[in-house]
Design an enzyme around this catalytic site. Structure first.
Site, PDB file in Angstrom:
ATOM      1  N   HIS A 111       0.821  -1.202   0.000  1.00  0.00           N
ATOM      2  CA  HIS A 111       0.000   0.000   0.000  1.00  0.00           C
ATOM      3  C   HIS A 111       0.856   1.253   0.000  1.00  0.00           C
ATOM      4  O   HIS A 111       0.471   2.279  -0.538  1.00  0.00           O
ATOM      5  CB  HIS A 111      -0.960  -0.047   1.197  1.00  0.00           C
ATOM      6  CG  HIS A 111      -1.999  -1.104   1.016  1.00  0.00           C
ATOM      7  ND1 HIS A 111      -2.490  -1.861   2.046  1.00  0.00           N
ATOM      8  CD2 HIS A 111      -2.632  -1.539  -0.098  1.00  0.00           C
ATOM      9  CE1 HIS A 111      -3.386  -2.713   1.579  1.00  0.00           C
ATOM     10  NE2 HIS A 111      -3.494  -2.538   0.286  1.00  0.00           N
ATOM     11  N   CYS A 151      -9.352   9.687 -25.349  1.00  0.00           N
ATOM     12  CA  CYS A 151      -9.302   9.589 -23.892  1.00  0.00           C
ATOM     13  C   CYS A 151      -8.609   8.333 -23.388  1.00  0.00           C
ATOM     14  O   CYS A 151      -8.573   8.078 -22.198  1.00  0.00           O
ATOM     15  CB  CYS A 151     -10.701   9.696 -23.290  1.00  0.00           C
ATOM     16  SG  CYS A 151     -11.785   8.360 -23.813  1.00  0.00           S
TER      17      CYS A 151
END
Ligand code: PEP
Ligand code: MG
Length: 882
Positions: free
Chosen positions: A475, A786
């Site tokens: 994390h 995009c």
């Protein structure tokens, strides 16, 4: 008329519980039933609105939401009848049950009345599986007349249950409502890590039963995350799931489905590393270097500073009673849980998904009964609450650190965090880890670092981070990437040994090549500093003009918008100078929830995104679910190739309810002229027309005058080939190069082995993009981009040269891309590109030529920008994120 055939005592005859079309179980659009995870049986497509008992027996369980019941025959065989699919979400609406748990029923007694229209509209399907869940003791034989596709009359022979008497000791029949087992092979690529472990625990809780996993001699209760992860289960391992309790059959099915279904990439912590084997191969380095895994890319120079883990100083023995110490510990756990709940909600609301996921994992650990039990045992033995918690977690941290799996080893950081935070609540003076005394600009070396320590460290603005442990999936690695802090992980204890001799010495952290260089030569230092300085100056200059429009050298205005997942990112995009939102992936609002967000929740988020962007347009893409993006609460049909299955706009056609709620929420925002709605995975104009018609109907119902612009994504070759037709019915088109490349080249975008070849600059993809631009030009339909190619310098330059007029990139890249546009002579590149494409060169050659051409033809714009395109921070030079 009921069938009158007399079965033998070892057999039970089941009668059709209603008039229905028979559907083989493997054709049921729900993998849990189709794969017979819950047992064999048959499914019925109802032709009437009442369902009757197929045999005599006892209703041993009726779901709270009335949509499913388990019937135990008088011979002890259990049958699950599941009225429709995904009907649990209806919370009982449209279903009237005429029995309840514990009732005895006779064959032909009425079990349910239901509203077929409501179920058909609001649930996935009316198909009603009838499954023999005691399948280790009974086998089912379909009646000869029960052929798939045929219509069966209520009361006709459906199937016979035959007892496997040699496998059925008397007490097993007795206890069959209590225990179910299933042997499965773990499909999770990253093994049984914290998130699926937490989900297993959730399944057990939801059904109020016990779930155990058994592997060889080891067994773990799903209530304990540490026990589950202690099994060190890896992909391909065989294990047995044991479910006990009244609703165990359903829990078993869900647990099996969870463990045997590969995770969506978003959920998979191993997602962004090729494999453990590859990434553990960190070279040892020579006398002046130490290698690690690139956890967050970039380049930094600075003094080496060791981050010490202050040992949490707590009294070993308690002064208060064991009851009081236990009470203190439980109160601290509750308080920390409350804080986590608030933090998770806030992180989700602000679009900080990584942080929310991390905190959720912490919450699951905190809730582990094994940790509490062991701590209470220490307390009983005379230890203080803080000491007990510290010791219990220390033991677990050591176990995780010694694990063969780097993924599990990385979870040690999370436990370290919980250890520190809880001890800090019990003994505030022990919270030594909350701040660090350190000058900014240091290259910090840590044996390990917890996420909350990382956030505290981030406040003193280090230049880089080297971690002996951890990994690219920890994390902390996610947080470092989100902040652009160069970081190497898994450097081993050698980095700590070398550190001892180089404390305070200047080093180079190259988190692009994965090397930390001690005692660098002066020339090396000069080069690195020069690169960092150039990048810093360039980034600062680019940011100063990022809010101005970007024109190419030959005068074409190219809008640079942002791709965002939530409101927080929209705000960041506005601050970064984005000319609008080019893609808001609304599916992120639907993920990590137990159910779809309601209309008002959606409206608020869309409205906030619009407000965050000032006067700029905002393109919100409608829910794009399917293939790699899944929702826990929306079971999609199990198909061999989900990337080619029901996804994007195809899914909306089957889930009109989801479509309507989202369209109403979108129509409720103001001003509507700044809202642009984009439809994903369109393959033909009719799909867009259908959405427009629905949009119109709903807008009329809402008495709205205005309509938002409606556009289509060009993500599949069919859409590109028919772009001229789409342009007739669309207000804009936006090219999703991630999927367009995948589908054109038949190369899975998730396959690391193909990542190097799945290049948007492949001539085939470029031709499709060229067709799209040309097809739209005739209709004056603007074309944007995009996909990730919009942030890849060679790619976006080529696509702008082909005629794309809007690029949508991550907020952090807006300034650099605008600067690149200002340096580009679009017309000159367009001419050159045509000749290259005529030469039929491959993507590798084209990339090289583009790079060279862009360097040679870079005109210095008023940002004084230099030619390399990289997202930069003042800290260093994060690598180009393409
Ligand atoms: C794309 O496919 O390029 C795209 C932008 O959509 P997503 O990456 O969300 O599939
Ligand atoms: Mg896509």
């Amino acid at each position: 008329m009921p069938d009158t055939a007399e079965p033998t005592p070892a057999q039970t005859l089941l009668q059709a519980p209603l008039k229905a079309v028979l559907v083989p179980l493997d054709q049921v659009p729900d993998p849990v039933f189709a794969q017979q995870t819950m047992g064999p049986g048959i499914a019925l497509e109802p032709l009437e609105a009442q369902l009757f008992a197929p045999c005599d027996g006892e209703v041993v369980h009726l779901a709270r939401t009335r949509h499913a019941l388990t019937l135990r025959t008088d011979q002890g065989c259990e049958i699950l009848i599941h009225l429709g699919l995904d009907t649990v979400d209806l919370e009982g609406e449209g279903i009237t049950a005429h029995v309840t748990s514990g009732d005895r029923v006779r064959c032909g007694d009425l079990l349910w009345d239901f509203d077929p229209d409501l179920l058909a509209c609001r649930a996935l399907s009316l198909i009603t599986p009838l499954v023999v869940t005691s399948n280790d003791q009974w086998r089912c034989e379909l009646a000869e007349t029960s052929s798939p596709g045929s219509v069966i009359e209520r009361g006709a022979s459906l199937m016979t249950l035959v007892a496997l008497s040699d496998r059925l000791p008397a007490e097993a029949v007795e206890g069959s409502n209590n225990e179910y087992r299933d042997q499965v092979t773990l499909a999770l690529a990253a093994g049984l890590h914290a998130r699926p472990a937490a989900r297993l625990r959730g399944i057990a809780r939801q059904h109020g039963c016990t779930l155990m996993l058994e592997r060889g001699e080891h067994e773990a209760d799903a209530a304990s995350l540490t026990a589950l992860m202690g099994l060190s289960l890896r992909q391909g391992d065989t294990l047995t799931i044991i479910a006990r309790g009244s609703n165990a059959a359903a829990a078993l099915g869900e647990a099996a489905a969870l463990l045997t279904t590969p995770e969506a990439a978003e959920d998979d912590p191993a997602h962004d590393e090729p494999s453990e084997e590859v990434s553990t191969a960190v070279p040892a380095g020579d006398a002046t270097t130490c290698h690690g895994l690139v956890a967050s890319p970039g380049l930094a120079v600075g003094p080496l500073v060791r981050l010490e883990h202050p040992r949490l100083e707590v009294d070993e023995d308690r002064e208060e009673s064991a009851e009081e110490a236990g009470r203190q510990l439980k109160a601290a756990i509750r308080a920390l849980n409350d804080t986590l709940v608030t933090d998770i909600e806030q992180a989700r609301a602000e679009g900080r998904r990584e942080e929310a996921d991390i905190l959720e994992a912490h919450q699951a650990w905190l809730d582990d009964p094994a940790l509490l039990e062991e701590s209470l045992a220490h307390i009983e033995a005379g230890r203080s609450a803080a000491f007990a918690w510290r010791e219990v977690l220390e033991l677990r941290i050591v176990e995780l650190r010694q694990s063969q799996s780097r993924l599990l080893a990385a979870r040690g950081d999370d436990l370290r965090d919980l250890q520190a935070r809880l001890v800090a609540l019990l003994v505030p003076d022990a919270a030594a880890a909350s701040h660090f005394e350190m000058a900014p600009g240091a290259i910090v070396v840590a044996e390990e670092i917890t996420p909350s320590q990382f956030l505290a460290l981030d406040r003193v603005a280090p230049a880089g981070l080297c971690v002996a442990g951890g990994g690219t999936t920890s994390h902390v690695a996610l947080l470092a990437r989100a902040r652009g802090l160069p970081c190497l992980a898994a450097m081993g204890s050698r980095v700590l040994e070398i550190m001892a001799h180089h404390d305070g010495a200047t080093v180079i952290l190259d988190a692009q090549q994965g090397v930390l260089t001690f005692q660098p030569e002066d020339a090396q230092l000069d080069t690195a500093r020069e690169q960092i300085e150039q990048a810093r100056v360039r980034a600062a200059a680019e940011r100063r003009v990022a809010h101005e429009p970007a024109h190419t050298q030959d005068g074409a205005l190219i809008e640079v918008r942002a791709n965002v997942a939530g409101v927080e990112e929209a705000r960041a995009a506005h601050g970064a100078g984005a000319d609008g939102i080019g893609l808001m992936r609304s599916e992120f609002l639907f993920m990590a929830r137990k159910q779809a967000p309601d209309q008002d929740t959606q409206r608020q988020i869309y409205q906030q995104a619009l407000e965050a962007m000032g006067d700029h347009p905002v393109i919100i893409r409608m829910l794009d679910i399917g293939a790699d993006k899944q929702l826990d609460y929306l079971a999609l049909p199990a198909v061999p190739n989900p990337a080619l299955g029901t996804r994007g706009v195809r899914l909306m056609a089957r889930h009109q309810d989801l479509l309507d709620v989202q369209l109403r929420a979108l129509l409720a925002v103001t001003p509507l002229d700044r809202l642009h709605i984009m439809v994903p995975m369109v393959t033909e104009a009719a799909e867009l027309v259908a959405v427009r018609e629905r949009l119109d109907t709903l807008a009329q119902e809402m008495n709205l005058e205005g309509r938002p612009a409606l556009g289509a994504m060009i993500e599949v070759p069919a859409a590109a080939l028919c772009a001229d037709q789409l342009a007739r019915v669309a207000d804009f088109l936006s090219i999703g190069t991630n999927d367009l490349t995948q589908y054109t080249l038949a190369m899975d975008r998730e396959d690391p082995d193909l990542a190097g070849r799945a290049d948007v600059l492949h001539p085939a993809v470029l031709r499709l993009i060229d067709m799209t631009v040309k097809g739209a030009a005739g209709r004056q339909c603007p074309v944007g981009l995009c996909g990730a190619a919009a942030g890849d310098q060679q790619a976006w330059a080529a696509l702008v040269a082909l005629g794309v007029e809007e690029l949508s990139v991550e907020p952090a890249r807006v300034a650099a891309v605008k600067a690149g546009i200002r340096r580009l002579d679009r017309a000159a590149l367009a001419r050159q590109l045509r000749t290259w494409l005529d030469e039929a060169i491959d993507s590798v050659t084209l990339r090289q030529r583009l790079e060279q051409w862009l360097q040679e033809h870079a005109s210095t714009s008023h940002t004084d920008a230099i030619t390399t395109d990289a997202t930069t921070t003042d800290r260093g030079v994060p690598r180009d994120a393409t």
